[in-house]
Design an enzyme around this catalytic site. Structure first.
Site, mmCIF file in Angstrom:
data_model
loop_
_atom_site.group_PDB
_atom_site.id
_atom_site.type_symbol
_atom_site.label_atom_id
_atom_site.label_comp_id
_atom_site.label_asym_id
_atom_site.label_seq_id
_atom_site.Cartn_x
_atom_site.Cartn_y
_atom_site.Cartn_z
ATOM 1 N N ASP A 94 65.781 64.958 -23.551
ATOM 2 C CA ASP A 94 64.585 65.591 -22.996
ATOM 3 C C ASP A 94 63.611 65.820 -24.145
ATOM 4 O O ASP A 94 63.913 66.587 -25.060
ATOM 5 C CB ASP A 94 64.939 66.919 -22.328
ATOM 6 N N MET A 123 86.011 63.722 -22.577
ATOM 7 C CA MET A 123 86.376 64.488 -23.761
ATOM 8 C C MET A 123 87.383 63.688 -24.585
ATOM 9 O O MET A 123 88.313 63.098 -24.051
ATOM 10 C CB MET A 123 87.003 65.823 -23.359
ATOM 11 N N GLY A 124 87.161 63.665 -25.879
ATOM 12 C CA GLY A 124 88.095 62.996 -26.767
ATOM 13 C C GLY A 124 88.738 63.985 -27.725
ATOM 14 O O GLY A 124 88.485 65.179 -27.680
ATOM 15 N N LYS A 144 69.379 67.296 1.929
ATOM 16 C CA LYS A 144 68.505 68.251 1.227
ATOM 17 C C LYS A 144 67.114 68.260 1.842
ATOM 18 O O LYS A 144 66.457 69.311 1.917
ATOM 19 C CB LYS A 144 68.439 67.880 -0.256
ATOM 20 N N GLU A 184 63.982 75.426 5.697
ATOM 21 C CA GLU A 184 63.445 76.468 4.816
ATOM 22 C C GLU A 184 61.978 76.750 5.139
ATOM 23 O O GLU A 184 61.548 77.901 5.168
ATOM 24 C CB GLU A 184 63.604 76.012 3.365
ATOM 25 N N TYR A 185 61.195 75.693 5.388
ATOM 26 C CA TYR A 185 59.788 75.881 5.752
ATOM 27 C C TYR A 185 59.669 76.788 6.971
ATOM 28 O O TYR A 185 58.860 77.720 7.012
ATOM 29 C CB TYR A 185 59.134 74.534 6.089
ATOM 30 N N ASN A 207 65.287 71.565 3.374
ATOM 31 C CA ASN A 207 63.967 72.076 2.996
ATOM 32 C C ASN A 207 63.062 72.249 4.212
ATOM 33 O O ASN A 207 62.244 73.165 4.259
ATOM 34 C CB ASN A 207 63.321 71.154 1.974
#
Length: 296
Positions: A26, A7-8, A168, A175-176, A172
């Site tokens: 994007d 930040m300036g 991660k 999670e499965y 996962n």
């Protein structure tokens, strides 16, 4: 892609992430959408250096694979020494280790950040698993704490480059297994002699039981909306991280039958018909004369 810069003066009126100015790159984004979110842009990747004061932080959030390779390569080509590059997608941790080496060759820091929470993370914050050096983590921590649940809980510096995406990946895989256990349990309930209200059962299980969880919360919501799940086909995709988890378990001689079988169940769900089952039926007929069912 999102770019962060210090930040300036005169920047205090802009939305910030951990005290940083935010620009977006994007091609699908619109100026109105970006402005509504409090950022600036969209701008092309090559415009990031001019849009932000050094040192900069560039965050890539695209699917794993060729598109990640292209985006990270483009960002490395425009960033300067002492900038930091973050891969927040679901990349393979081995790729992240390589990406860190490629960034280091240009004097650029690199962090791999596994992100969990799905669409609900916008409300309650995201679970974040970061890999990278201590110095780079200290610099990006204010941004990560902005994205994490209040108080910075749910954020872990897992270790050096690759450790974020490795953590991660295993997340996962777990999670499965959890989803498969819930799914099998509800099918047993649905197939029973009792006319059970699965949504009501799921809702009751959410409170006071040892199997309560956020996944169960989501199951209760889905079953209350569509008790028979008639809106869905029994076809389950996978992101690839379950496969990587199973491969890592094999490589390190760790027995992981639950995660492995849950992955195989996803593959089975995509078959319109099973040739494996046909072979088994044929063998039972050949050795025992057992009846078989014709097609159709």
């Amino acid at each position: 892609m999102i770019g962060f810069g210090r930040m300036g003066a005169g920047m205090t009126g802009r939305l910030t992430a951990g005290g940083h100015r935010v620009v977006v790159s994007d091609p699908r984004a619109t100026e109105e959408g970006v402005a509504e979110a409090g950022g600036e842009g969209p701008i092309p990747i090559e415009g990031i250096p001019d849009a932000l004061d050094a040192p900069r932080i560039a965050w890539s959030m695209v699917p794993a694979g060729a598109i990640t390779e292209d985006v990270l390569s483009s960002l490395r080509s425009v960033l300067s020494p002492d900038d930091i590059l973050i891969d927040g997608g679901n990349s393979n941790f081995r790729d992240s280790q390589r990406h860190a080496e490629e960034a280091a060759e240009r004097g650029i820091g690199f962090m791999d950040v596994g992100v969990s929470g799905g669409i609900w993370g916008l409300r309650g914050g995201f679970g974040l698993m970061a890999g990278g050096s201590d110095d780079d983590f200290a610099r990006v921590r204010p941004i990560l704490e902005t994205l994490a649940p209040e108080g910075g809980v749910g954020l872990v510096h897992a270790g050096p480059a690759g450790a974020g995406h490795f953590t991660k990946m295993v997340h996962n895989g777990i999670e499965y297994g959890l989803m498969q256990a819930y799914a099998e349990g509800f099918e047993i309930l649905e197939a029973s002699e009792f006319d059970l209200d699965l949504g009501a059962v799921a809702e009751a299980w959410r409170h006071g039981t040892v199997i309560r969880s956020w996944l169960l919360d989501l199951a209760a919501t889905a079953l209350a909306r569509d008790p028979g799940l008639t809106e869905l086909r029994d076809y389950v995709e996978d992101s690839g991280e379950g496969r990587w988890t199973v491969a890592q378990a094999i490589e390190t001689d760790v027995p992981a039958p639950i995660i492995t079988l849950s992955l195989l169940e996803r593959l089975r769900s995509r078959q319109d018909e099973s040739f494996t089952a046909k072979v088994v039926a044929a063998l039972r007929r050949e050795f025992g004369g057992h009846a078989v069912r014709p097609p159709g």
